[in-house]
Scaffold this active site. Structure first.
Site, PDB file in Angstrom:
ATOM      1  N   HIS A  52       0.849  -1.209   0.000  1.00  0.00           N
ATOM      2  CA  HIS A  52       0.000   0.000   0.000  1.00  0.00           C
ATOM      3  C   HIS A  52       0.872   1.241   0.000  1.00  0.00           C
ATOM      4  O   HIS A  52       1.024   1.878   1.025  1.00  0.00           O
ATOM      5  CB  HIS A  52      -0.898  -0.009   1.233  1.00  0.00           C
ATOM      6  CG  HIS A  52      -2.058   0.906   1.133  1.00  0.00           C
ATOM      7  ND1 HIS A  52      -2.068   2.175   1.652  1.00  0.00           N
ATOM      8  CD2 HIS A  52      -3.272   0.745   0.562  1.00  0.00           C
ATOM      9  CE1 HIS A  52      -3.237   2.753   1.441  1.00  0.00           C
ATOM     10  NE2 HIS A  52      -3.984   1.890   0.789  1.00  0.00           N
ATOM     11  N   ILE A  58       2.073   4.308   1.770  1.00  0.00           N
ATOM     12  CA  ILE A  58       1.297   5.207   2.626  1.00  0.00           C
ATOM     13  C   ILE A  58       0.491   4.376   3.626  1.00  0.00           C
ATOM     14  O   ILE A  58       0.130   3.243   3.357  1.00  0.00           O
ATOM     15  CB  ILE A  58       0.366   6.153   1.830  1.00  0.00           C
ATOM     16  CG1 ILE A  58      -0.683   5.381   1.044  1.00  0.00           C
ATOM     17  CG2 ILE A  58       1.166   7.067   0.927  1.00  0.00           C
ATOM     18  CD1 ILE A  58      -1.755   6.260   0.451  1.00  0.00           C
ATOM     19  N   GLY A  61      -5.821   4.744   5.098  1.00  0.00           N
ATOM     20  CA  GLY A  61      -6.769   5.592   5.818  1.00  0.00           C
ATOM     21  C   GLY A  61      -7.685   4.811   6.736  1.00  0.00           C
ATOM     22  O   GLY A  61      -8.006   5.249   7.841  1.00  0.00           O
ATOM     23  N   VAL A  62      -8.097   3.637   6.304  1.00  0.00           N
ATOM     24  CA  VAL A  62      -8.982   2.819   7.134  1.00  0.00           C
ATOM     25  C   VAL A  62      -8.289   2.444   8.451  1.00  0.00           C
ATOM     26  O   VAL A  62      -8.951   2.305   9.489  1.00  0.00           O
ATOM     27  CB  VAL A  62      -9.477   1.577   6.356  1.00  0.00           C
ATOM     28  CG1 VAL A  62      -8.361   0.603   6.088  1.00  0.00           C
ATOM     29  CG2 VAL A  62     -10.632   0.911   7.070  1.00  0.00           C
ATOM     30  N   GLU A  66      -9.296   3.033  12.343  1.00  0.00           N
ATOM     31  CA  GLU A  66      -9.212   1.955  13.335  1.00  0.00           C
ATOM     32  C   GLU A  66      -8.400   2.404  14.550  1.00  0.00           C
ATOM     33  O   GLU A  66      -8.774   2.115  15.692  1.00  0.00           O
ATOM     34  CB  GLU A  66      -8.604   0.694  12.715  1.00  0.00           C
ATOM     35  CG  GLU A  66      -8.333  -0.421  13.712  1.00  0.00           C
ATOM     36  CD  GLU A  66      -9.552  -0.977  14.433  1.00  0.00           C
ATOM     37  OE1 GLU A  66      -9.385  -1.512  15.556  1.00  0.00           O
ATOM     38  OE2 GLU A  66     -10.675  -0.904  13.892  1.00  0.00           O
TER      39      GLU A  66
END
Length: 150
Positions: A52, A58, A61-62, A66
């Site tokens: 990723h 990076i 975002g998820v 979390e």
């Protein structure tokens, strides 16, 4: 005992998550039933950076969301005096989430969560994530408190 080791031991006693899904490294500040500030160190050896994205890693975002939810869980746990078998708290939603800047290996994410309100056992928290004092993400995190009758 080293305070950093003591800190991570407290986190491990509070959250059920373990590597690679434990996303909180240190508790920095706490005000009962009101506020919590935590730290997440982002290192290149974390597994998601491998895919990723290739050549441009990076932090997903998820996983920032979390980490915010884990911070809220710590705030609830510390504010209620620990786990209560008769009351369970569930992460049930995200509102108004916005991502402002990418997080890369070597960054430190500082997450602050603030209690907003409790209506009919739906508890809202404001969450803000920053890197180098720049807001990179914010959201409203929702938890549901369920009473369990045995």
């Amino acid at each position: 005992m080293n305070s950093n080791i003591s800190n991570i031991k407290k986190i491990l006693k509070t959250l059920p998550h373990r590597y690679p899904f434990l996303l909180i490294d240190r508790i920095l500040d706490f005000k009962i039933s009101n506020y919590l500030k935590v730290l997440k160190n982002c290192t290149i050896n974390e597994p998601f950076f491998q895919g990723h994205f290739f050549k441009n890693p990076i932090f997903p975002g998820v996983l920032i969301i979390e980490a915010m939810a884990q911070a809220v869980a710590i705030l609830i746990h510390k504010s209620t005096g620990g786990l209560n078998i008769n009351k369970l708290y569930y992460f049930v939603g995200i509102e108004h989430a916005r991502f402002k800047k990418n997080v890369i290996p070597g960054d430190q994410i500082f997450i602050e969560v603030f209690y907003l309100e409790n209506k009919k056992n739906l508890i809202k928290f404001k969450a803000i994530a920053e890197v180098q004092n720049i807001k990179i993400c914010y959201a409203t995190i929702l938890f549901y408190k369920k009473s369990v009758i045995n």
